[in-house]
Scaffold this motif. Structure first.
Motif, PDB file in Angstrom:
ATOM      1  N   VAL A 167      -3.742 -10.905  -5.259  1.00 62.57           N
ATOM      2  CA  VAL A 167      -2.285 -10.962  -5.331  1.00 62.57           C
ATOM      3  C   VAL A 167      -1.773 -11.920  -4.257  1.00 62.57           C
ATOM      4  CG1 VAL A 167      -2.072  -8.621  -6.261  1.00 62.57           C
ATOM      5  CG2 VAL A 167      -1.887  -8.985  -3.806  1.00 62.57           C
ATOM      6  N   ALA A 168      -0.608 -12.492  -4.509  1.00 57.71           N
ATOM      7  CA  ALA A 168       0.043 -13.349  -3.521  1.00 57.71           C
ATOM      8  C   ALA A 168       0.578 -12.438  -2.420  1.00 57.71           C
ATOM      9  CB  ALA A 168       1.158 -14.150  -4.185  1.00 57.71           C
ATOM     10  N   LYS A 169       0.149 -12.683  -1.170  1.00 59.90           N
ATOM     11  CA  LYS A 169       0.465 -11.716  -0.123  1.00 59.90           C
ATOM     12  C   LYS A 169       0.834 -12.324   1.224  1.00 59.90           C
ATOM     13  CE  LYS A 169      -4.087 -10.843   1.713  1.00 59.90           C
ATOM     14  NZ  LYS A 169      -4.957  -9.787   2.162  1.00 59.90           N
ATOM     15  N   HIS A 170       1.081 -13.617   1.283  1.00 63.90           N
ATOM     16  CA  HIS A 170       1.450 -14.249   2.552  1.00 63.90           C
ATOM     17  C   HIS A 170       2.632 -15.182   2.311  1.00 63.90           C
ATOM     18  CE1 HIS A 170       0.902 -15.470   6.666  1.00 63.90           C
ATOM     19  NE2 HIS A 170       0.758 -16.735   6.333  1.00 63.90           N
ATOM     20  N   LEU A 171       3.523 -15.260   3.297  1.00 61.60           N
ATOM     21  CA  LEU A 171       4.715 -16.099   3.202  1.00 61.60           C
ATOM     22  C   LEU A 171       4.791 -17.053   4.381  1.00 61.60           C
ATOM     23  CD1 LEU A 171       7.269 -13.267   2.377  1.00 61.60           C
ATOM     24  CD2 LEU A 171       6.591 -15.104   0.812  1.00 61.60           C
ATOM     25  N   GLY A 172       5.387 -18.191   4.134  1.00 60.46           N
ATOM     26  CA  GLY A 172       5.680 -19.149   5.192  1.00 60.46           C
ATOM     27  C   GLY A 172       6.890 -19.957   4.799  1.00 60.46           C
ATOM     28  N   ALA A 228      -1.243  -2.574   6.009  1.00 59.19           N
ATOM     29  CA  ALA A 228      -1.744  -3.910   6.334  1.00 59.19           C
ATOM     30  C   ALA A 228      -2.630  -4.466   5.217  1.00 59.19           C
ATOM     31  CB  ALA A 228      -2.505  -3.867   7.656  1.00 59.19           C
ATOM     32  N   ASP A 229      -3.277  -3.588   4.456  1.00 60.63           N
ATOM     33  CA  ASP A 229      -4.176  -4.045   3.386  1.00 60.63           C
ATOM     34  C   ASP A 229      -3.564  -3.897   1.997  1.00 60.63           C
ATOM     35  OD1 ASP A 229      -4.222  -1.306   3.076  1.00 60.63           O
ATOM     36  OD2 ASP A 229      -6.395  -1.178   2.889  1.00 60.63           O
ATOM     37  N   TRP A 230      -2.230  -3.821   1.908  1.00 66.61           N
ATOM     38  CA  TRP A 230      -1.584  -3.577   0.613  1.00 66.61           C
ATOM     39  C   TRP A 230      -2.010  -4.594  -0.440  1.00 66.61           C
ATOM     40  CZ3 TRP A 230       1.373  -7.092  -1.923  1.00 66.61           C
ATOM     41  CH2 TRP A 230       1.811  -8.189  -1.191  1.00 66.61           C
ATOM     42  N   GLY A 231      -2.236  -5.828  -0.069  1.00 68.50           N
ATOM     43  CA  GLY A 231      -2.618  -6.850  -1.032  1.00 68.50           C
ATOM     44  C   GLY A 231      -4.032  -6.691  -1.552  1.00 68.50           C
ATOM     45  N   GLU A 232      -4.850  -5.946  -0.828  1.00 66.34           N
ATOM     46  CA  GLU A 232      -6.225  -5.709  -1.261  1.00 66.34           C
ATOM     47  C   GLU A 232      -6.305  -4.482  -2.161  1.00 66.34           C
ATOM     48  OE1 GLU A 232      -7.755  -8.279  -0.117  1.00 66.34           O
ATOM     49  OE2 GLU A 232      -6.222  -8.639   1.371  1.00 66.34           O
ATOM     50  N   ARG A 241      -2.888  -4.367  -7.580  1.00 65.33           N
ATOM     51  CA  ARG A 241      -2.888  -5.566  -8.425  1.00 65.33           C
ATOM     52  C   ARG A 241      -1.467  -6.034  -8.732  1.00 65.33           C
ATOM     53  NH1 ARG A 241      -6.136  -8.548  -8.011  1.00 65.33           N
ATOM     54  NH2 ARG A 241      -5.739  -9.493 -10.004  1.00 65.33           N
ATOM     55  N   ASP A 242      -0.476  -5.278  -8.267  1.00 64.38           N
ATOM     56  CA  ASP A 242       0.912  -5.631  -8.562  1.00 64.38           C
ATOM     57  C   ASP A 242       1.365  -6.777  -7.663  1.00 64.38           C
ATOM     58  OD1 ASP A 242       1.047  -3.576 -10.438  1.00 64.38           O
ATOM     59  OD2 ASP A 242       1.731  -2.125  -8.939  1.00 64.38           O
ATOM     60  N   GLU A 243       2.057  -7.722  -8.253  1.00 63.42           N
ATOM     61  CA  GLU A 243       2.580  -8.882  -7.521  1.00 63.42           C
ATOM     62  C   GLU A 243       3.934  -8.517  -6.893  1.00 63.42           C
ATOM     63  OE1 GLU A 243       1.251 -11.728  -6.775  1.00 63.42           O
ATOM     64  OE2 GLU A 243      -0.453 -11.915  -8.136  1.00 63.42           O
ATOM     65  N   LEU A 244       3.902  -7.587  -5.936  1.00 68.82           N
ATOM     66  CA  LEU A 244       5.122  -7.061  -5.338  1.00 68.82           C
ATOM     67  C   LEU A 244       5.894  -8.118  -4.558  1.00 68.82           C
ATOM     68  CD1 LEU A 244       3.685  -3.659  -4.068  1.00 68.82           C
ATOM     69  CD2 LEU A 244       4.974  -4.104  -6.171  1.00 68.82           C
ATOM     70  N   LEU A 245       5.219  -8.920  -3.780  1.00 72.46           N
ATOM     71  CA  LEU A 245       5.890  -9.942  -2.987  1.00 72.46           C
ATOM     72  C   LEU A 245       6.490 -11.021  -3.888  1.00 72.46           C
ATOM     73  CD1 LEU A 245       6.397 -10.256   0.004  1.00 72.46           C
ATOM     74  CD2 LEU A 245       4.278 -11.563   0.179  1.00 72.46           C
ATOM     75  N   HIS A 246       5.767 -11.414  -4.902  1.00 70.05           N
ATOM     76  CA  HIS A 246       6.262 -12.406  -5.855  1.00 70.05           C
ATOM     77  C   HIS A 246       7.492 -11.878  -6.580  1.00 70.05           C
ATOM     78  CE1 HIS A 246       6.089 -15.058  -9.482  1.00 70.05           C
ATOM     79  NE2 HIS A 246       5.935 -15.940  -8.525  1.00 70.05           N
ATOM     80  N   ALA A 247       7.450 -10.630  -7.017  1.00 69.13           N
ATOM     81  CA  ALA A 247       8.583 -10.031  -7.725  1.00 69.13           C
ATOM     82  C   ALA A 247       9.815  -9.968  -6.825  1.00 69.13           C
ATOM     83  CB  ALA A 247       8.225  -8.641  -8.241  1.00 69.13           C
ATOM     84  N   ALA A 248       9.638  -9.605  -5.560  1.00 69.85           N
ATOM     85  CA  ALA A 248      10.770  -9.553  -4.631  1.00 69.85           C
ATOM     86  C   ALA A 248      11.355 -10.939  -4.397  1.00 69.85           C
ATOM     87  CB  ALA A 248      10.341  -8.919  -3.312  1.00 69.85           C
ATOM     88  N   ALA A 249      10.487 -11.938  -4.274  1.00 73.87           N
ATOM     89  CA  ALA A 249      10.967 -13.311  -4.102  1.00 73.87           C
ATOM     90  C   ALA A 249      11.758 -13.763  -5.322  1.00 73.87           C
ATOM     91  CB  ALA A 249       9.793 -14.253  -3.841  1.00 73.87           C
ATOM     92  N   LEU A 250      11.288 -13.429  -6.506  1.00 73.22           N
ATOM     93  CA  LEU A 250      12.016 -13.790  -7.732  1.00 73.22           C
ATOM     94  C   LEU A 250      13.389 -13.127  -7.794  1.00 73.22           C
ATOM     95  CD1 LEU A 250       9.152 -13.661 -10.381  1.00 73.22           C
ATOM     96  CD2 LEU A 250      10.398 -15.703  -9.608  1.00 73.22           C
ATOM     97  N   ARG A 251      13.510 -11.924  -7.257  1.00 74.16           N
ATOM     98  CA  ARG A 251      14.801 -11.225  -7.260  1.00 74.16           C
ATOM     99  C   ARG A 251      15.804 -11.838  -6.293  1.00 74.16           C
ATOM    100  NH1 ARG A 251      11.424  -6.702  -7.249  1.00 74.16           N
ATOM    101  NH2 ARG A 251      11.834  -6.271  -5.032  1.00 74.16           N
ATOM    102  N   ASN A 252      15.315 -12.439  -5.212  1.00 70.83           N
ATOM    103  CA  ASN A 252      16.219 -12.819  -4.134  1.00 70.83           C
ATOM    104  C   ASN A 252      16.296 -14.308  -3.807  1.00 70.83           C
ATOM    105  OD1 ASN A 252      17.061 -10.074  -3.194  1.00 70.83           O
ATOM    106  ND2 ASN A 252      14.844  -9.850  -3.077  1.00 70.83           N
ATOM    107  N   LEU A 253      15.317 -15.073  -4.230  1.00 67.51           N
ATOM    108  CA  LEU A 253      15.277 -16.502  -3.953  1.00 67.51           C
ATOM    109  C   LEU A 253      15.302 -17.278  -5.265  1.00 67.51           C
ATOM    110  CD1 LEU A 253      12.482 -16.321  -1.220  1.00 67.51           C
ATOM    111  CD2 LEU A 253      14.926 -16.683  -0.811  1.00 67.51           C
TER     112      LEU A 253
END
Length: 145
Positions: A97-102, A54-58, A61-73
């Motif tokens: 880090v960017a950690k929320h989506l909508g 639940a606290d992965w974004g804290e 420092r890796d932008e994991l969510l951003h990187a996944a979005a770049l791969r797929n969207l």
């Protein structure tokens, strides 16, 4: 594709918040919501997310969510017009880090987005100035996968 994505996201409203969940009506988090919209649009998911705390974004420092979005969207240029159905990636605090989506469901005066929020579940919220200021990137759905 984007208008359909917004309709699908709205159909998840009321789903409880469940960390790492992605089941409409049963439980989801913000990533699970986007995964569920993807499944409704395309069938199977493009990749399985790794387990995350639940606290992965804290913790990192890796932008994991951003990187996944770049791969797929499809990344939207910041100057491009906004569109209903866009996936919004939020940076919840400066320097974090960017950690929320909508998913954007309204524009202009009626700017809104659907997201899964801890203790609230899936809700549609105004894309108010404080939320808009946190948008780190915008993405559109690919034409086909």
């Amino acid at each position: 594709m984007n208008l359909r994505a917004a309709e699908i996201a709205r159909s998840w409203i009321g789903t409880p918040y469940v960390h790492q969940g992605s089941a409409q009506g049963a439980g989801t988090d913000c990533l699970g919501l986007i995964r569920g919209v993807w499944r409704a649009l395309y069938g199977g998911e493009p990749e399985a997310p790794p387990p995350y705390t639940a606290d992965w974004g804290e913790a990192g420092r890796d932008e994991l969510l951003h990187a996944a979005a770049l791969r797929n969207l499809v990344l939207v240029h910041p100057d491009a017009p906004e569109a209903v159905g866009e996936v919004l990636l939020f940076r919840m605090r400066a320097g974090g880090v960017a950690k929320h989506l909508g998913l954007r469901t309204g524009l202009g005066e009626a700017a809104r987005f659907v997201h899964a929020y801890d203790r609230h579940g899936v809700v549609e919220s105004p894309l108010s100035a404080p939320w808009a200021a946190r948008v780190a990137a915008r993405f559109r759905w690919p034409a086909a996968v």
